[in-house]
Structure formats: C-alpha cells, structure tokens
Write a protein that holds these residues in place. Sequence first.
Motif, mmCIF file in Angstrom:
data_model
loop_
_atom_site.group_PDB
_atom_site.id
_atom_site.type_symbol
_atom_site.label_atom_id
_atom_site.label_comp_id
_atom_site.label_asym_id
_atom_site.label_seq_id
_atom_site.Cartn_x
_atom_site.Cartn_y
_atom_site.Cartn_z
ATOM 1 N N TRP A 42 0.829 -1.206 0.000
ATOM 2 C CA TRP A 42 0.000 0.000 0.000
ATOM 3 C C TRP A 42 0.864 1.257 0.000
ATOM 4 N N ILE A 43 1.943 1.232 0.755
ATOM 5 C CA ILE A 43 2.842 2.383 0.845
ATOM 6 C C ILE A 43 3.493 2.681 -0.511
ATOM 7 N N LEU A 44 3.697 1.668 -1.328
ATOM 8 C CA LEU A 44 4.326 1.863 -2.634
ATOM 9 C C LEU A 44 3.385 2.470 -3.677
ATOM 10 N N VAL A 45 2.087 2.391 -3.452
ATOM 11 C CA VAL A 45 1.133 2.943 -4.417
ATOM 12 C C VAL A 45 1.246 4.471 -4.382
ATOM 13 N N PRO A 46 1.437 5.099 -5.547
ATOM 14 C CA PRO A 46 1.583 6.555 -5.582
ATOM 15 C C PRO A 46 0.319 7.280 -5.096
ATOM 16 N N GLU A 47 0.539 8.450 -4.521
ATOM 17 C CA GLU A 47 -0.575 9.301 -4.098
ATOM 18 C C GLU A 47 -1.210 9.964 -5.317
ATOM 19 N N PRO A 48 -2.473 10.212 -5.292
ATOM 20 C CA PRO A 48 -3.444 9.730 -4.318
ATOM 21 C C PRO A 48 -3.764 8.261 -4.588
ATOM 22 N N ARG A 49 -3.599 7.461 -3.573
ATOM 23 C CA ARG A 49 -3.698 6.002 -3.719
ATOM 24 C C ARG A 49 -5.047 5.536 -4.259
ATOM 25 N N THR A 50 -6.091 6.221 -3.887
ATOM 26 C CA THR A 50 -7.422 5.778 -4.322
ATOM 27 C C THR A 50 -7.695 6.080 -5.791
ATOM 28 N N SER A 51 -6.779 6.772 -6.473
ATOM 29 C CA SER A 51 -6.952 7.051 -7.901
ATOM 30 C C SER A 51 -6.495 5.894 -8.786
ATOM 31 N N TRP A 52 -5.762 4.976 -8.217
ATOM 32 C CA TRP A 52 -5.215 3.862 -8.989
ATOM 33 C C TRP A 52 -6.126 2.648 -8.873
ATOM 34 N N MET A 53 -6.819 2.346 -9.972
ATOM 35 C CA MET A 53 -7.759 1.223 -9.959
ATOM 36 C C MET A 53 -7.059 -0.055 -9.509
ATOM 37 N N MET A 54 -6.003 -0.386 -10.211
ATOM 38 C CA MET A 54 -5.174 -1.503 -9.791
ATOM 39 C C MET A 54 -3.838 -0.898 -9.437
ATOM 40 N N PRO A 55 -3.307 -1.143 -8.341
ATOM 41 C CA PRO A 55 -3.549 -2.217 -7.395
ATOM 42 C C PRO A 55 -4.386 -1.827 -6.173
ATOM 43 N N SER A 56 -4.907 -0.600 -6.112
ATOM 44 C CA SER A 56 -5.598 -0.146 -4.895
ATOM 45 C C SER A 56 -6.771 -1.045 -4.502
ATOM 46 N N TYR A 57 -7.604 -1.411 -5.470
ATOM 47 C CA TYR A 57 -8.747 -2.279 -5.138
ATOM 48 C C TYR A 57 -8.275 -3.617 -4.604
ATOM 49 N N TRP A 58 -7.254 -4.164 -5.228
ATOM 50 C CA TRP A 58 -6.748 -5.472 -4.830
ATOM 51 C C TRP A 58 -6.202 -5.431 -3.402
ATOM 52 N N ILE A 59 -5.397 -4.411 -3.104
ATOM 53 C CA ILE A 59 -4.817 -4.307 -1.766
ATOM 54 C C ILE A 59 -5.909 -4.057 -0.729
ATOM 55 N N ALA A 60 -6.856 -3.182 -1.047
ATOM 56 C CA ALA A 60 -7.951 -2.899 -0.111
ATOM 57 C C ALA A 60 -8.757 -4.162 0.175
ATOM 58 N N SER A 61 -9.015 -4.958 -0.846
ATOM 59 C CA SER A 61 -9.772 -6.196 -0.615
ATOM 60 C C SER A 61 -8.945 -7.190 0.198
ATOM 61 N N SER A 62 -7.642 -7.180 0.032
ATOM 62 C CA SER A 62 -6.767 -8.052 0.823
ATOM 63 C C SER A 62 -6.829 -7.670 2.310
ATOM 64 N N PHE A 63 -6.777 -6.360 2.587
ATOM 65 C CA PHE A 63 -6.950 -5.900 3.961
ATOM 66 C C PHE A 63 -8.297 -6.374 4.509
ATOM 67 N N PHE A 64 -9.342 -6.214 3.703
ATOM 68 C CA PHE A 64 -10.688 -6.596 4.136
ATOM 69 C C PHE A 64 -10.739 -8.073 4.523
ATOM 70 N N PHE A 65 -10.204 -8.943 3.681
ATOM 71 C CA PHE A 65 -10.264 -10.376 3.952
ATOM 72 C C PHE A 65 -9.500 -10.747 5.229
#
Length: 68
Positions: A42-65
């Motif tokens: 997550w830290i490696l995803v450039p800001e703003p992190r929520t603008s990046w479809m992939m990998p932001s969704y994938w990482i967020a879902s991983s946290f969720f699980f």
Amino acid sequence: MINLYDKDPALNEEINKIVLEGDKYRHNKDIDSALLYYEKAWILVPEPRTSWMMPSYWIASSFFFCLF
C-alpha cells in the motif's frame, strides 16, 4: 481511475509480488504477517492512492479479507 500497470509496469510488478507474498501468509492463517505485506504494498502505491484502480482495489480487498 488509472491502472498503475499502464503508467509504471515495474512498480506494478513489485507491488504484485508483495501482495502475492501476503496472500500466502493469509492463506496459512498468519494474518499479522499478511497485513505487514499488504501495508508494504500500500505504501508503494503513488498518491493519491485511491486514484489507482489496480492495485488499490486489490490491496484494499486483501486488507478486508484479513480483518473481517
């Protein structure tokens, strides 16, 4: 939303490897270790992190699980 692969394939690949490593820990029920890897990715995803479809969704879902 932007796909990181299109902008920086090397960074995208590095993030993918880290998340996949976290997935191994999650599948083995080592949630604390999995979360450390997901945070690293997550830290490696450039800001703003929520603008990046992939990998932001994938990482967020991983946290969720891990957490629910």
